[in-house]
Design a protein around this motif. Sequence first.
Motif, short mmCIF file in Angstrom:
data_model
loop_
_atom_site.label_atom_id
_atom_site.label_comp_id
_atom_site.label_asym_id
_atom_site.label_seq_id
_atom_site.Cartn_x
_atom_site.Cartn_y
_atom_site.Cartn_z
N ASP A 310 30.40 -66.19 60.64
CA ASP A 310 30.39 -67.48 59.96
C ASP A 310 29.85 -67.34 58.54
N ASP A 354 36.94 -64.41 67.02
CA ASP A 354 36.53 -65.29 65.93
C ASP A 354 35.89 -64.49 64.79
N ARG A 359 39.77 -65.02 60.09
CA ARG A 359 39.53 -66.39 59.65
C ARG A 359 39.67 -66.50 58.13
N SER A 582 27.05 -75.41 62.32
CA SER A 582 28.03 -74.37 62.65
C SER A 582 29.20 -74.97 63.44
N PHE A 583 28.89 -75.88 64.37
CA PHE A 583 29.93 -76.54 65.15
C PHE A 583 30.87 -77.32 64.23
N LEU A 584 30.30 -78.08 63.30
CA LEU A 584 31.12 -78.86 62.38
C LEU A 584 31.98 -77.95 61.52
N GLU A 585 31.38 -76.88 61.01
CA GLU A 585 32.10 -75.95 60.14
C GLU A 585 33.28 -75.31 60.88
N ASN A 586 33.03 -74.86 62.09
CA ASN A 586 34.07 -74.17 62.85
C ASN A 586 35.14 -75.13 63.36
N THR A 587 34.75 -76.39 63.58
CA THR A 587 35.70 -77.38 64.10
C THR A 587 36.56 -77.98 62.99
N LEU A 588 35.89 -78.34 61.88
CA LEU A 588 36.59 -79.04 60.81
C LEU A 588 37.08 -78.11 59.70
N ARG A 591 32.33 -78.41 56.37
CA ARG A 591 31.28 -79.24 56.97
C ARG A 591 30.89 -80.37 56.03
N TYR A 651 35.50 -86.12 54.25
CA TYR A 651 35.01 -86.14 55.64
C TYR A 651 33.76 -87.02 55.74
#
Length: 683
Positions: A310, A354, A359, A582-588, A591, A651
């Motif tokens: 990441d 990942d 990526r 990290s969740f937001l970054e990887n999902t969207l 971030r 966002y």
Amino acid sequence: MVQWYKTWNNPLKNILWWLVIIGMLGSLPLAFTRNQTETSVNKVEFVFDYRDLLDIADIQTNPQSFVTEQLKNMKAAGIGSMAVYESTLSELRSSRRIEMFNSRDAMAMTQTFGEPNENYTYILFADNATQQKLEPLIQKTFGDLKVATKPWNFKNRSGLIIQMSMDDASIKTMDPDPITLQMLKDQGFQIVVRLSNRRPFVTNEMDRLLKSLHDIGVKRIIVDGNEVPGYTEENTEVNLNKMADLLHKNGIGLAAIELLKEPQKGFNTLAKQTNYNVVRLHSFTEKDGEKLTEPLKKAELQDRIQGVADRFVLAVKDRNIRMVFLNAKPVKSLDKGKLVDPLGAFYESLNGKDGAIPRIEKVGFTLGQAETFKVETTAWQKIARIFMLVGGVSLIVLMVTFFVPELALFLFVAGLLGAVALHALSANFYAQGLALGTAISAPSVAIMLAIRSVRSGVAAKWKSGIAYGLWQLLKTSLISLIGVVYVVALLNHITYLLVLQQFRGVGVLHLLPIAIAGLYLLFFSEKNTYVEKWAHVRRLLSSYISVLWIVTAGVALAAIFYYLSRTGNEGQASTVEKLFRSFLENTLGVRPRTKEFLLAHPLFLLGAYLAVRYKNAVYLMFIGVIGQLSIVDTFAHLHTPLHISLIRITYGLVFGALIGLVLIAAWEIVARSWKRWVPQLSK
């Protein structure tokens, strides 16, 4: 005279708005060229420190086989470049090119009793081919230092005696090892050389070295140490100009290491003289690598490996990094009872599940030699400066007119003259000063207009609170974006993109709009005279201080301290929040800022919804100033690509509006339940 002044001053406010808009439209082409510049190159280069590989190999059973194997693994993992330092006898020993002994060891080997007063360095070459390559290099290095050398042989092995202690001789800097350079080139690696300022700067010698590096395919150097080659206490500018000419002559550029505690001395001068043939470099240090060698459970190690991936993706995508420099070292693991290294974890972070490289390629980048940005210019630039000056000053004056509208004309004229004078003194101070002024003014004006719409009764005329809230959020954000255009256009020089210059005073942006909007809300948002305003201030200052006031002030100070601790590059975040980010970054993919979509925008929307019925809800709207200044601050990170910042604030607004609608729904449920049940309970 007074009447003449009023005649021109009164209609000026509307004229100022037109000047701001015209200035913004005139600045848009400069923002467009900035976007062209930062998207002009898309090659990303992963570089490994070859010296670190030798250190890890030195503890292996079969060092040379280990190096050969790991070079293949690195190539397969996507590491296409090796960083080679100026060589030393110590490094040549690690490479198994030579063996090195002091006088005492040499006497023991030869079973002789030498001179008691001698403390020399004895070296033996690995073979004749190595001797032919390295002996001239070593003799020249120590000859330049006025240190004598002479031949030495032991059991049919050729060597040299260097009349200097081994501790001292082993760290003397020489040209990079030519055998290593050729070996790495033959294996398909690009070579990045780390040059220091440890040797005296001699133009002809540096020219010879750079030409030899150019011939082996070197396109970029990384400065090793705190000073660039050629930096001296005397004649610094002359030497740096010569060094820049030599770099330009040999087609070699620089790499700027991000987040250094102190800038490398002379780097900015060298970068300027090479016409900014510079790429940004992100360093993954040995200390970072140690975290991948700690005794961890498999799941914990996978989390750290994912965190490394990441980190690399964010560096490339969000900070215009084009070179990632990897360091590693062997670590003693008492838990495992062996020496360990992070190489396996590196490979997984780059090309595993990942992994960073797939990526990075997915968002449009390719692996290859890092290239400098191609600076796009436009003939409109000189004309645009006039529009930016007039429009920027107008925006600042507009902000002041919310407090003292009578001074609009005076401040406008004085502002123009002051800005022109500042530009004549220093174009850099002018650009940064005007950019900071517009960055502060835009969100301040935006939130003060929203407050005024409530105080003046405009909000109460809306039939739908939701429609009014959404409109205010959109309008307020668009006004804040005016400041963004000015900041981007005023600071569109390549030095800001490469972070060779930084936008100073951004810390003020985090607080001043809050103070300005708060002052307006408390004392200037009502239609009253200056005498009445002053009386209000006196009443407030002469009020008795209650315990509630003290508690409120304490909470406010704690909130400000927490807010400041969260801003900037040094901002702190908890482990849970880092996981959420990290969740937001990887999902969207990008971030949004949490203070925007979880706090400021939802509360602003809720406040605007309630302001249609309750004027005091304006105090809830006031919190929205944090979101508005955050919009401008997002673009003040000038090393972040414009499209990333635009996606981030979009966002923030979309999710902030959705959460705000949820808050409105929750408010209505609670309010209606209260109205229904409280009367029944009172019976």
